[in-house]
Scaffold this motif. Structure first.
Motif, PDB file in Angstrom:
ATOM      1  N   TYR A 105      39.749  20.716  -3.436  1.00 16.24           N
ATOM      2  CA  TYR A 105      39.199  19.382  -3.660  1.00 16.24           C
ATOM      3  C   TYR A 105      38.284  18.952  -2.515  1.00 16.24           C
ATOM      4  N   VAL A 106      38.671  19.321  -1.280  1.00 14.60           N
ATOM      5  CA  VAL A 106      37.885  18.908  -0.113  1.00 14.60           C
ATOM      6  C   VAL A 106      36.562  19.669  -0.043  1.00 14.60           C
ATOM      7  N   GLN A 107      36.609  20.995  -0.203  1.00 19.08           N
ATOM      8  CA  GLN A 107      35.434  21.836   0.023  1.00 19.08           C
ATOM      9  C   GLN A 107      34.703  22.241  -1.258  1.00 19.08           C
ATOM     10  N   GLY A 108      35.315  22.027  -2.405  1.00 18.13           N
ATOM     11  CA  GLY A 108      34.676  22.432  -3.653  1.00 18.13           C
ATOM     12  C   GLY A 108      35.132  23.783  -4.141  1.00 18.13           C
ATOM     13  N   ALA A 109      35.816  24.551  -3.281  1.00 22.94           N
ATOM     14  CA  ALA A 109      36.324  25.876  -3.673  1.00 22.94           C
ATOM     15  C   ALA A 109      37.284  26.369  -2.612  1.00 22.94           C
ATOM     16  N   ASP A 110      38.102  27.330  -3.004  1.00 24.01           N
ATOM     17  CA  ASP A 110      38.986  28.027  -2.075  1.00 24.01           C
ATOM     18  C   ASP A 110      39.188  29.440  -2.617  1.00 24.01           C
ATOM     19  N   PHE A 111      39.790  30.318  -1.793  1.00 27.63           N
ATOM     20  CA  PHE A 111      39.811  31.735  -2.152  1.00 27.63           C
ATOM     21  C   PHE A 111      41.187  32.351  -1.922  1.00 27.63           C
ATOM     22  N   PHE A 112      41.555  33.280  -2.815  1.00 28.42           N
ATOM     23  CA  PHE A 112      42.718  34.142  -2.641  1.00 28.42           C
ATOM     24  C   PHE A 112      42.222  35.538  -2.266  1.00 28.42           C
ATOM     25  N   HIS A 113      42.835  36.117  -1.252  1.00 29.07           N
ATOM     26  CA  HIS A 113      42.502  37.477  -0.818  1.00 29.07           C
ATOM     27  C   HIS A 113      43.691  38.376  -1.149  1.00 29.07           C
ATOM     28  N   VAL A 114      43.481  39.356  -2.022  1.00 26.73           N
ATOM     29  CA  VAL A 114      44.551  40.232  -2.499  1.00 26.73           C
ATOM     30  C   VAL A 114      44.439  41.585  -1.815  1.00 26.73           C
ATOM     31  N   GLU A 115      45.556  42.054  -1.254  1.00 29.40           N
ATOM     32  CA  GLU A 115      45.587  43.353  -0.593  1.00 29.40           C
ATOM     33  C   GLU A 115      46.890  44.071  -0.936  1.00 29.40           C
ATOM     34  N   TRP A 116      46.885  45.385  -0.749  1.00 27.38           N
ATOM     35  CA  TRP A 116      48.106  46.174  -0.878  1.00 27.38           C
ATOM     36  C   TRP A 116      48.531  46.605   0.520  1.00 27.38           C
ATOM     37  N   PRO A 170      41.062  50.157  -9.088  1.00 28.28           N
ATOM     38  CA  PRO A 170      40.681  48.834  -9.626  1.00 28.28           C
ATOM     39  C   PRO A 170      39.173  48.609  -9.715  1.00 28.28           C
ATOM     40  N   ASN A 171      38.419  49.039  -8.696  1.00 29.30           N
ATOM     41  CA  ASN A 171      36.955  48.864  -8.655  1.00 29.30           C
ATOM     42  C   ASN A 171      36.530  47.398  -8.763  1.00 29.30           C
ATOM     43  N   ILE A 172      37.261  46.510  -8.099  1.00 23.89           N
ATOM     44  CA  ILE A 172      36.934  45.082  -8.100  1.00 23.89           C
ATOM     45  C   ILE A 172      37.028  44.562  -6.669  1.00 23.89           C
ATOM     46  N   PHE A 173      36.185  43.586  -6.343  1.00 25.76           N
ATOM     47  CA  PHE A 173      36.312  42.923  -5.055  1.00 25.76           C
ATOM     48  C   PHE A 173      37.654  42.181  -5.011  1.00 25.76           C
ATOM     49  N   PRO A 174      38.403  42.310  -3.903  1.00 25.01           N
ATOM     50  CA  PRO A 174      39.756  41.728  -3.854  1.00 25.01           C
ATOM     51  C   PRO A 174      39.782  40.242  -3.510  1.00 25.01           C
ATOM     52  N   ILE A 175      38.830  39.482  -4.034  1.00 27.16           N
ATOM     53  CA  ILE A 175      38.739  38.051  -3.750  1.00 27.16           C
ATOM     54  C   ILE A 175      38.687  37.283  -5.069  1.00 27.16           C
ATOM     55  N   VAL A 176      39.504  36.219  -5.155  1.00 26.10           N
ATOM     56  CA  VAL A 176      39.501  35.333  -6.316  1.00 26.10           C
ATOM     57  C   VAL A 176      39.060  33.952  -5.848  1.00 26.10           C
ATOM     58  N   ALA A 190      42.097  29.213 -14.662  1.00 30.02           N
ATOM     59  CA  ALA A 190      41.227  30.393 -14.723  1.00 30.02           C
ATOM     60  C   ALA A 190      41.352  31.236 -13.453  1.00 30.02           C
ATOM     61  N   ALA A 191      41.457  30.571 -12.302  1.00 27.16           N
ATOM     62  CA  ALA A 191      41.596  31.301 -11.040  1.00 27.16           C
ATOM     63  C   ALA A 191      42.921  32.055 -10.997  1.00 27.16           C
ATOM     64  N   TYR A 192      44.002  31.399 -11.431  1.00 23.73           N
ATOM     65  CA  TYR A 192      45.301  32.073 -11.421  1.00 23.73           C
ATOM     66  C   TYR A 192      45.343  33.215 -12.430  1.00 23.73           C
ATOM     67  N   ALA A 193      44.669  33.056 -13.565  1.00 26.91           N
ATOM     68  CA  ALA A 193      44.616  34.145 -14.544  1.00 26.91           C
ATOM     69  C   ALA A 193      43.939  35.368 -13.935  1.00 26.91           C
ATOM     70  N   LYS A 194      42.843  35.150 -13.203  1.00 29.86           N
ATOM     71  CA  LYS A 194      42.145  36.264 -12.551  1.00 29.86           C
ATOM     72  C   LYS A 194      43.005  36.859 -11.446  1.00 29.86           C
ATOM     73  N   LEU A 195      43.737  36.004 -10.735  1.00 31.32           N
ATOM     74  CA  LEU A 195      44.638  36.489  -9.688  1.00 31.32           C
ATOM     75  C   LEU A 195      45.719  37.389 -10.278  1.00 31.32           C
ATOM     76  N   TYR A 196      46.299  36.973 -11.408  1.00 30.64           N
ATOM     77  CA  TYR A 196      47.341  37.778 -12.046  1.00 30.64           C
ATOM     78  C   TYR A 196      46.793  39.128 -12.516  1.00 30.64           C
ATOM     79  N   GLU A 197      45.589  39.128 -13.044  1.00 31.75           N
ATOM     80  CA  GLU A 197      44.978  40.383 -13.476  1.00 31.75           C
ATOM     81  C   GLU A 197      44.777  41.322 -12.284  1.00 31.75           C
ATOM     82  N   MET A 198      44.331  40.770 -11.158  1.00 31.64           N
ATOM     83  CA  MET A 198      44.108  41.586  -9.972  1.00 31.64           C
ATOM     84  C   MET A 198      45.427  42.132  -9.424  1.00 31.64           C
TER      85      MET A 198
END
Length: 641
Positions: free
Chosen positions: A134-145, A343-349, A489-497
């Motif tokens: 809400y403050v910045q307009g966006a935020d990010f999840f970084h997924v790693e193994w 996976p071949n995807i950038f690990p950022i949501v 939508a962000a959580y759906a993409k996070l779950y897929e990743m």
């Protein structure tokens, strides 16, 4: 000592000219990206200041003069209106199969994701993510193994980190991650943590800051790690990580399977010591794995070996022929080799607040109410100054003697002719117009964000009835629906990743627990081999063909009191059966227990015991009755008596 470190660093650079050249290229690329992102970074800092209640005020845009003073009374409407929107609920995963035969697989994925999100500290991540979005307009999840995580019987687990927009530096001119060639992530690490994670002992350069000696010593132990993700020439994901002038990691295709194998026998690492007795392991990049045991998937069973007919050859490799000149065919047993999943995807949501065209970050709530916050800060300061500068003044004739003691009644000696000149004059500025303007600006900010008094739980004069109040709340929720959609939508993409990372790297079955429809627990495991399939050409592939979304009822399901009220309404309406019936009560208390109602389990057990007693009594009566319903007596026994 300092000179030795500098010489060592210079020698390292000379010894590795190729690495030095690559590091220089990435540093130059990062600096260009950061310069292009500099204006956004300045806005990010200002938004944080406003949310934290900064006393800074804006200068008049129609004047060249700067701001001369700070606000002395700040009503922080940025904080207030953003906190009103914070939603602590975490959307539950929902997995929809594309193929009919994958229905059971979709249920396993759902249970796995539900378990994972609960064990990863999602409540804290979501709390940070809500406010930053809400403050910045966006935020990010970084997924790693992380191979160092996991349970006692598993090797590795998923790790999710929250990355602030200040930490993400995008490729200049590109706003969509999927279309970027590269982007950067920056974060701080201690020297010891860098050593543990990357195996590199860094010596950080001195930083010239206005720190005390103690703080400067602490700062020397912390370095800024820059992580570059990029698309390689084959479309895979590469990573290049450095700190100061040290390369920490450089992998052209980092999502390829890298396995620690025994240096002696080559078997994959399963513990601190290999089966052959060796304790030395080396890392190898592998494209295929060999099946050693029978695999049972959702659709079929794969044996670890298969028979293949091949022509028999001589010592020179030439086919051997029989009497009629045809090749001699022999049967060989081969091991099944499977391609590793990548996976071949950038690990950022990215989770956006409200989407905006051609903007990397979404629309910030702070930006749209910035003028109102500035006006309220100035008006609040003006009101306080007016009140504090006013006061009461004692009016006396000239040359009048006034007692200055602390007694309740003080003596003023004046002539009778001057008595009417003694008095008190009170000066107080009129602040009614200021209060009106302050209230008006607050209403402007509320209206801009679509937040009503009823939505905030305040008194709302326009909502005179309960229905009107609920309508007002619903209207505000409707204005905020877009933000909820972006969150889902962000959580759906996070779950897929998360699923794809587990499919790629989880070598051991990961235990999961889930609840059946009757509330009982069911224990199973997520095994990536269960998602192995074979196409019509006989080629093996990993089944990731699922639709990932979120459960729309997850919000109310996390609100226990709301669920209790809904269950009560269903009971009263007869949805569970006749009110007062024991079976109806049993179903009711099972649902209440599942939703965490205090002592619901004790009441449920008591009802089950009463039902068992009634069934036992009915069975006793049935034993005394014959097939025609009449009671049977043992006449022989009666005669004997």
């Amino acid at each position: 000592m300092r000179l030795k470190k500098m010489i060592k660093k210079a020698v390292d650079t000379v010894v590795n000219p190729e690495e030095a050249k690559k590091l220089s290229q990435w540093k130059n690329r990062f600096e260009k990206a950061r310069i292009a992102y500099e204006s956004e970074l300045e806005l990010i800092s200002r938004r944080d200041e406003l949310y934290e209640g900064s006393r800074k005020v804006e200068k008049n845009p129609n004047s060249n003069s700067g701001v001369k003073k700070l606000a002395i009374n700040v009503r922080n409407i940025c904080y207030e209106l953003i906190e009103s929107q914070v939603d602590s609920s975490i959307p539950s995963p929902r997995v929809i199969p594309i193929h009919k035969e994958d229905e059971e697989a979709a249920k396993v994925i759902e249970a796995f994701l539900t378990n994972e999100i609960q064990t990863l500290g999602a409540e804290i991540l979501n709390d940070q993510n809500e406010r930053t979005t809400y403050v910045q307009g966006a935020d990010f999840f970084h997924v790693e193994w992380d191979s160092s995580k996991g349970l006692h019987t598993t090797y590795g687990d998923i790790v999710i980190s929250e990355r602030h927009p200040r930490q993400i530096i995008p490729q200049p001119g590109v706003v969509d991650f999927d279309k970027m060639d590269y982007f950067f992530i920056q974060y701080n690490m201690t020297k010891d943590f860098i050593k543990r994670k990357y195996g590199v002992d860094v010596e950080l350069a001195d930083v010239d800051h206005n720190f005390t000696t103690e703080n400067a010593m602490q700062c020397d132990d912390i370095g800024t790690v820059t992580q570059a993700y990029y698309r390689n020439k084959n479309g895979g994901i590469g990573v290049f990580i450095w700190c100061d002038d040290y390369i920490l990691e450089d992998m052209e295709d980092y999502q390829k399977r890298r396995i620690e194998v025994c240096a002696k026998c080559g078997k994959p690492k399963t513990g601190e010591k290999c089966e052959c007795g060796s304790k030395k392991f080396v890392e190898e990049v592998q494209d295929y794995e060999t099946i050693n045991e029978k695999i049972v998937t959702f659709t079929e069973t794969f044996e670890p070996t298969f028979d293949e007919e091949v022509p028999l050859t001589d010592a020179n490799g030439a086919p051997m022929l029989n009497e009629v000149g045809k090749p001699i065919i022999t049967t060989k047993t081969r091991n099944v080799k499977l391609p590793y999943y990548k996976p071949n995807i950038f690990p950022i949501v990215e989770r956006k607040n409200v989407s905006r065209y051609n903007k990397f970050l979404g629309s910030s709530d702070i930006d749209v109410i910035r003028d109102q916050q500035d006006a309220i800060s100035k008006i609040g300061s003006k009101i306080q100054e007016k009140i504090l500068m006013g006061g009461s003044y004692l009016q006396l004739p000239k040359n009048t003697d006034v007692e200055t003691s602390d007694k309740e009644y003080k003596i003023i000696r004046v002539d009778q002719s001057n008595a009417n000149l003694v008095g008190v004059r009170t000066t107080q500025a009129d602040i009614s117009q200021d209060l009106s303007m302050l209230s008006q600006n607050y209403s402007f900010a509320q209206s801009t964000l679509g937040i009503t008094n009823a939505f905030q739980g305040k008194y709302d004069a326009s909502a005179r009835s309960g229905s009107a109040k609920q309508y007002s709340i619903n209207q505000a929720a409707g204005r905020l629906e877009s933000k909820r959609v972006m969150k889902n939508a962000a959580y759906a993409k996070l779950y897929e990743m998360m699923f794809k990372f587990a499919l790629a790297y989880a070598d051991q079955p990961m235990p999961i627990s889930s609840e059946n429809t009757d509330g009982s627990k069911e224990y199973s495991a997520f095994d990536r081999y269960m998602f192995l399939k074979r196409d019509s050409a006989g080629e093996y592939y990993w089944n990731d063909e699922f639709i990932f979304t979120t459960n729309p009822t997850s919000t109310i399901m996390t609100n226990r009191e709301a669920m209790w009220q809904q269950i009560d309404l269903k009971l009263q309406s007869g949805a569970f059966g006749p009110v007062g019936d024991l079976q109806t009560s049993l179903l009711y208390w099972k649902l209440m227990e599942k939703n965490g109602y205090p002592n619901a389990g004790i009441i449920k057990d008591s009802i089950e015991a009463r039902i068992s007693e009634q069934e036992g009594a009915r069975n006793d009566v049935s034993a005394m009755q014959g097939g025609d319903g009449n009671i049977q007596f043992d006449l022989q026994g009666l005669v004997g008596q």
